[in-house]
Design a protein around this motif. Structure first.
Motif, PDB file in Angstrom:
ATOM      1  N   ASN A  10       0.857  -1.184   0.000  1.00  0.00           N
ATOM      2  CA  ASN A  10       0.000   0.000   0.000  1.00  0.00           C
ATOM      3  C   ASN A  10       0.892   1.233   0.000  1.00  0.00           C
ATOM      4  N   GLN A  28       1.368   5.106   0.205  1.00  0.00           N
ATOM      5  CA  GLN A  28       0.634   6.234   0.743  1.00  0.00           C
ATOM      6  C   GLN A  28       1.285   7.537   0.280  1.00  0.00           C
ATOM      7  N   GLU A  43       0.540   9.896   8.068  1.00  0.00           N
ATOM      8  CA  GLU A  43      -0.498  10.001   9.085  1.00  0.00           C
ATOM      9  C   GLU A  43      -0.437  11.364   9.777  1.00  0.00           C
ATOM     10  N   GLN A  99     -16.893  11.425   8.208  1.00  0.00           N
ATOM     11  CA  GLN A  99     -16.439  10.610   7.078  1.00  0.00           C
ATOM     12  C   GLN A  99     -14.927  10.707   6.916  1.00  0.00           C
ATOM     13  N   ARG A 157     -13.275   8.623   9.632  1.00  0.00           N
ATOM     14  CA  ARG A 157     -13.391   7.196   9.341  1.00  0.00           C
ATOM     15  C   ARG A 157     -12.450   6.804   8.205  1.00  0.00           C
ATOM     16  N   ALA A 158     -12.346   7.655   7.201  1.00  0.00           N
ATOM     17  CA  ALA A 158     -11.448   7.372   6.080  1.00  0.00           C
ATOM     18  C   ALA A 158      -9.996   7.340   6.552  1.00  0.00           C
ATOM     19  N   GLU A 189      -8.962   6.620   9.604  1.00  0.00           N
ATOM     20  CA  GLU A 189      -8.798   5.446  10.456  1.00  0.00           C
ATOM     21  C   GLU A 189      -8.686   4.166   9.638  1.00  0.00           C
ATOM     22  N   SER A 190      -9.381   4.147   8.489  1.00  0.00           N
ATOM     23  CA  SER A 190      -9.338   2.941   7.657  1.00  0.00           C
ATOM     24  C   SER A 190      -8.205   2.990   6.636  1.00  0.00           C
ATOM     25  N   GLY A 191      -7.384   4.037   6.678  1.00  0.00           N
ATOM     26  CA  GLY A 191      -6.212   4.103   5.809  1.00  0.00           C
ATOM     27  C   GLY A 191      -6.471   4.718   4.448  1.00  0.00           C
ATOM     28  N   LYS A 192      -7.633   5.256   4.234  1.00  0.00           N
ATOM     29  CA  LYS A 192      -7.948   5.922   2.965  1.00  0.00           C
ATOM     30  C   LYS A 192      -7.543   7.388   3.087  1.00  0.00           C
ATOM     31  N   TYR A 193      -6.251   7.624   3.006  1.00  0.00           N
ATOM     32  CA  TYR A 193      -5.713   8.957   3.277  1.00  0.00           C
ATOM     33  C   TYR A 193      -6.068   9.984   2.203  1.00  0.00           C
TER      34      TYR A 193
END
Length: 186
Positions: A2, A4, A8, A41, A44-45, A47-51
């Protein structure tokens, strides 16, 4: 694997800016229901790695804040102009309608539509008030200046009258002197 594009830390910084934006909007009494959902949203994105999605959503929130404050500033400006036009007795129904549309869009957190409606309201205001004046309202608002101007005008007229009479009398006296001389020569 993955890959990125954002770290973070950068995402958290953007989310912090989004939180600040929401807090500023809340303090300014700007509606934030949809914006809060957008923030949830984004969290949540993140936290789920959808940076990328989290970045886009956080940037949307910051953008909404700037538009919301622009809309609020324009509201204040146009409200002042509408109050002035009402005071002068000028009918500005088109501007008021666009202001109502913008208010409704603002309450629904559609700041782009509100901004567009307010810009149109500014143009409509210019067209509706261009070279219009309510004479009756003008007299009511500026009666003191009108009376002062009339008093000044009367004083100037009176002084001019006295000066003209003075010149007429001097002219007649000069003519009488000439007539006397003519009579004595005869």
């Amino acid at each position: 694997l993955n890959i990125q594009e954002k770290s973070e830390g950068e995402i958290q910084e953007l989310l912090d800016k989004a939180t600040e934006a929401i807090n500023a909007m809340q303090l300014a009494k700007i509606p934030i229901t949809k914006t809060s959902l957008l923030f949830d949203q984004a969290q949540r994105a993140a936290e789920s790695g959808k940076y990328n999605l989290a970045t886009q959503l956080a940037k949307q929130i910051v953008d909404k804040k700037s538009k919301a404050f622009s809309v609020q500033t324009l509201f204040n400006e146009i409200d002042a102009k509408v109050a002035e036009a009402d005071k002068q007795g000028i009918s500005i129904q088109g501007t008021k309608q666009l202001l109502a549309v913008a208010q409704q869009a603002f309450q629904q957190e559609d700041f782009e539509v509100a901004l567009q409606s307010l810009n149109e309201a500014q143009l409509t205001y210019i067209l509706e008030t261009k070279s219009k004046i309510n004479v009756f309202r003008f007299i009511i608002n500026y009666w003191w200046a009108i009376l002062l101007g009339l008093a000044f005008l009367l004083i100037v007229i009176y002084l001019t009258y006295i000066r003209i009479i003075y010149f007429i009398i001097n002219y007649r006296l000069a003519n009488l002197s000439k007539e006397e001389e003519t009579i004595y020569r005869l």
